[in-house]
Design an enzyme around this catalytic site. Structure first.
Site, PDB file in Angstrom:
ATOM      1  N   THR A  24       0.813  -1.216   0.000  1.00 43.72           N
ATOM      2  CA  THR A  24       0.000   0.000   0.000  1.00 43.72           C
ATOM      3  C   THR A  24       0.851   1.272   0.000  1.00 43.72           C
ATOM      4  OG1 THR A  24      -0.054  -0.249   2.387  1.00 43.72           O
ATOM      5  CG2 THR A  24      -1.984  -1.021   1.189  1.00 43.72           C
ATOM      6  N   CYS A 141      17.799   5.094  -3.662  1.00 46.50           N
ATOM      7  CA  CYS A 141      17.237   5.680  -4.885  1.00 46.50           C
ATOM      8  C   CYS A 141      18.150   6.734  -5.514  1.00 46.50           C
ATOM      9  CB  CYS A 141      15.859   6.248  -4.598  1.00 46.50           C
ATOM     10  SG  CYS A 141      15.787   7.252  -3.118  1.00 46.50           S
ATOM     11  N   HIS A 254      13.769  12.348  -8.343  1.00 45.23           N
ATOM     12  CA  HIS A 254      14.937  12.981  -7.716  1.00 45.23           C
ATOM     13  C   HIS A 254      15.837  13.561  -8.812  1.00 45.23           C
ATOM     14  CE1 HIS A 254      13.738  11.228  -4.024  1.00 45.23           C
ATOM     15  NE2 HIS A 254      14.713  10.373  -3.807  1.00 45.23           N
TER      16      HIS A 254
HETATM   17  P1  A2P Z   1       0.259   0.486   5.654  1.00 46.68           P
HETATM   18  O1  A2P Z   1      -0.167   1.268   4.456  1.00 46.68           O
HETATM   19  O2  A2P Z   1      -0.740  -0.535   6.068  1.00 46.68           O
HETATM   20  O3  A2P Z   1       0.761   1.353   6.792  1.00 46.68           O
HETATM   21  P2  A2P Z   1       5.352   4.308   2.674  1.00 46.68           P
HETATM   22  O4  A2P Z   1       6.837   4.154   2.480  1.00 46.68           O
HETATM   23  O5  A2P Z   1       4.682   4.907   1.492  1.00 46.68           O
HETATM   24  O6  A2P Z   1       5.024   5.005   3.957  1.00 46.68           O
HETATM   25  O7  A2P Z   1       4.766   2.816   2.792  1.00 46.68           O
HETATM   26  C1  A2P Z   1       5.181   1.924   3.770  1.00 46.68           C
HETATM   27  C2  A2P Z   1       4.570   0.565   3.504  1.00 46.68           C
HETATM   28  O8  A2P Z   1       4.990  -0.318   4.555  1.00 46.68           O
HETATM   29  C3  A2P Z   1       3.046   0.560   3.541  1.00 46.68           C
HETATM   30  O9  A2P Z   1       2.547  -0.407   2.657  1.00 46.68           O
HETATM   31  C4  A2P Z   1       2.771   0.163   4.979  1.00 46.68           C
HETATM   32  O10 A2P Z   1       1.515  -0.422   5.178  1.00 46.68           O
HETATM   33  C5  A2P Z   1       3.842  -0.871   5.168  1.00 46.68           C
HETATM   34  N1  A2P Z   1       4.060  -1.117   6.592  1.00 46.68           N
HETATM   35  C6  A2P Z   1       4.326  -0.211   7.558  1.00 46.68           C
HETATM   36  N2  A2P Z   1       4.394  -0.806   8.773  1.00 46.68           N
HETATM   37  C7  A2P Z   1       4.154  -2.127   8.552  1.00 46.68           C
HETATM   38  C8  A2P Z   1       4.075  -3.286   9.380  1.00 46.68           C
HETATM   39  N3  A2P Z   1       4.261  -3.206  10.699  1.00 46.68           N
HETATM   40  N4  A2P Z   1       3.787  -4.478   8.810  1.00 46.68           N
HETATM   41  C9  A2P Z   1       3.600  -4.566   7.478  1.00 46.68           C
HETATM   42  N5  A2P Z   1       3.661  -3.511   6.640  1.00 46.68           N
HETATM   43  C10 A2P Z   1       3.942  -2.320   7.152  1.00 46.68           C
END
Ligand code: A2P
Length: 343
Positions: A24, A141, A254
């Site tokens: 996500t 990146c 970037h």
């Molecule tokens: P979620 O959307 O449910 O918080 P970004 O770098 O754009 O912030 O995205 C970080 C990604 O890592 C998101 O998909 C987020 O899910 C996921 N994420 C963050 N914490 C966890 C966790 N504890 N377990 C699994 N996925 C995680």
């Protein structure tokens, strides 16, 4: 996504069961799109994120796939796991994925300096992927985008060092930072007080010379990645890089301003030839007609662009140039899927 000078390979391997961890997030969403656009042979796709996103639906090849919460049991039957949920999650869960028989391509910095983990930019060191023992790392990146321009020049002249400043988009920080920039622009436009949650200062209408945490010597961790990861990827243990990383109020892509110092004398003609012949990087360089790489034009493009190429006026055997690239693609999702294609 634009046409790429790095097309997906002709497939011979059997379809794979693929998982995306962090599906996500800003990079995870792009990973799903890149798997689709490069027609990666996906037998099944499992989308994993935090419990907050469980039940959310994301689309892949016209099908709705339900996001599942990540657990240590998420990897049963998975062949390839693409991780992009931060270093802590990678450290904790990548070993479970490997134990379940999956090969992990990790976008975080958790394993990049581990000598057992190949650190890959496929256009530069694809052959290093063969030596993996379950985990392969995707580079930082800014480093990946810089090396796309630097490596062909290294082939022509032999690079020793770079001095660089980055102009890094907020999407590199993640989905919350994209929201922060939008919110602050809205607050300023409507005369409201500016609120901030992600960055230590207002990012809208500002630039912040602070990316990642500071080290004792005054550089940040992000800044040192160019030297340490650059050495591994280019197989150049003596390479040095003095970098200032700057966050700018750009949503996506970037840019990096570089001066590169070489062993051999440089020529503009040879430099242009080297870049024109390299995959994944395009010469976009006609300054008198205001043609140079712009992050806004590189957004959504597979290829990075290089321009403002000139003989450096201050240092011998040196070239100065400007490179831009979509860090969610070449700096993250595209590079990760390209690594998976090598497997
Ligand atoms: P979620 O959307 O449910 O918080 P970004 O770098 O754009 O912030 O995205 C970080 C990604 O890592 C998101 O998909 C987020 O899910 C996921 N994420 C963050 N914490 C966890 C966790 N504890 N377990 C699994 N996925 C995680």
């Amino acid at each position: 996504m634009s046409a790429s000078s790095n097309p997906a390979p002709v497939r011979s391997q059997s379809p794979k069961h693929v998982a995306v961890v962090g599906a996500t997030g800003a990079v995870g969403v792009e990973m799903i799109r890149v798997l689709e656009s490069r027609n990666f042979p996906v037998a099944s796709l499992r989308l994993l994120a935090s419990p907050r996103s469980a039940g959310k639906k994301l689309s892949f090849r016209g099908q709705e796939i339900t996001v599942e919460p990540l657990t240590t049991d998420s990897f049963a039957g998975i062949d390839i796991a693409l991780f992009s949920a931060g270093g802590g999650i990678s450290k904790e869960y990548a070993p479970h994925a490997v134990k379940a028989g999956a090969v992990v391509v990790d976008n975080s910095s958790a394993f990049r300096m581990d000598p057992k983990v190949p650190l890959i930019v496929p256009e530069i060191n694809a052959s290093a992927a063969a030596s993996h023992s379950g985990i392969l790392a995707n580079p930082n990146c800014t480093t990946a985008i810089t090396l796309m321009a630097l490596y062909p020049l290294h082939g022509a002249f032999g690079v020793k060092s770079v001095i660089a400043s980055s102009y890094q988009a907020v999407s590199g920080t993640g989905a919350q930072a994209i929201e922060e920039l939008s919110r602050q622009v809205g607050q300023i436009a409507s005369g409201q007080p500016v609120t901030r949650e992600v960055y230590p200062h207002q990012i809208a209408f500002n630039v912040i010379p602070h990316v990642d945490s500071f080290l004792e010597d005054g550089y940040t961790r992000e800044e040192m990645k160019m030297q340490f990861e650059g050495r591994r990827i280019m197989d150049l243990p003596e390479f040095t890089a003095s970098v200032t990383c700057v966050r700018v109020p750009v949503y996506r892509a970037h840019s990096v301003a570089l001066t590169a110092l070489f062993v051999r004398p440089v020529s503009l003609e040879k430099a242009r030839e080297a870049i024109s012949a390299a995959p994944g990087i395009r010469l976009h360089d006609d300054p008198s007609n205001a043609v140079y790489p712009l992050p806004i034009e590189c957004s959504g493009e597979d290829d990075c662009r290089v321009g403002r190429l000139r003989i450096d006026c201050a240092l011998p055997n040196a070239l100065s140039f400007w490179v831009s690239g979509d860090q969610l693609l070449k700096g993250a999702a595209l590079n990760a899927v390209q690594i998976a294609e090598l497997l």
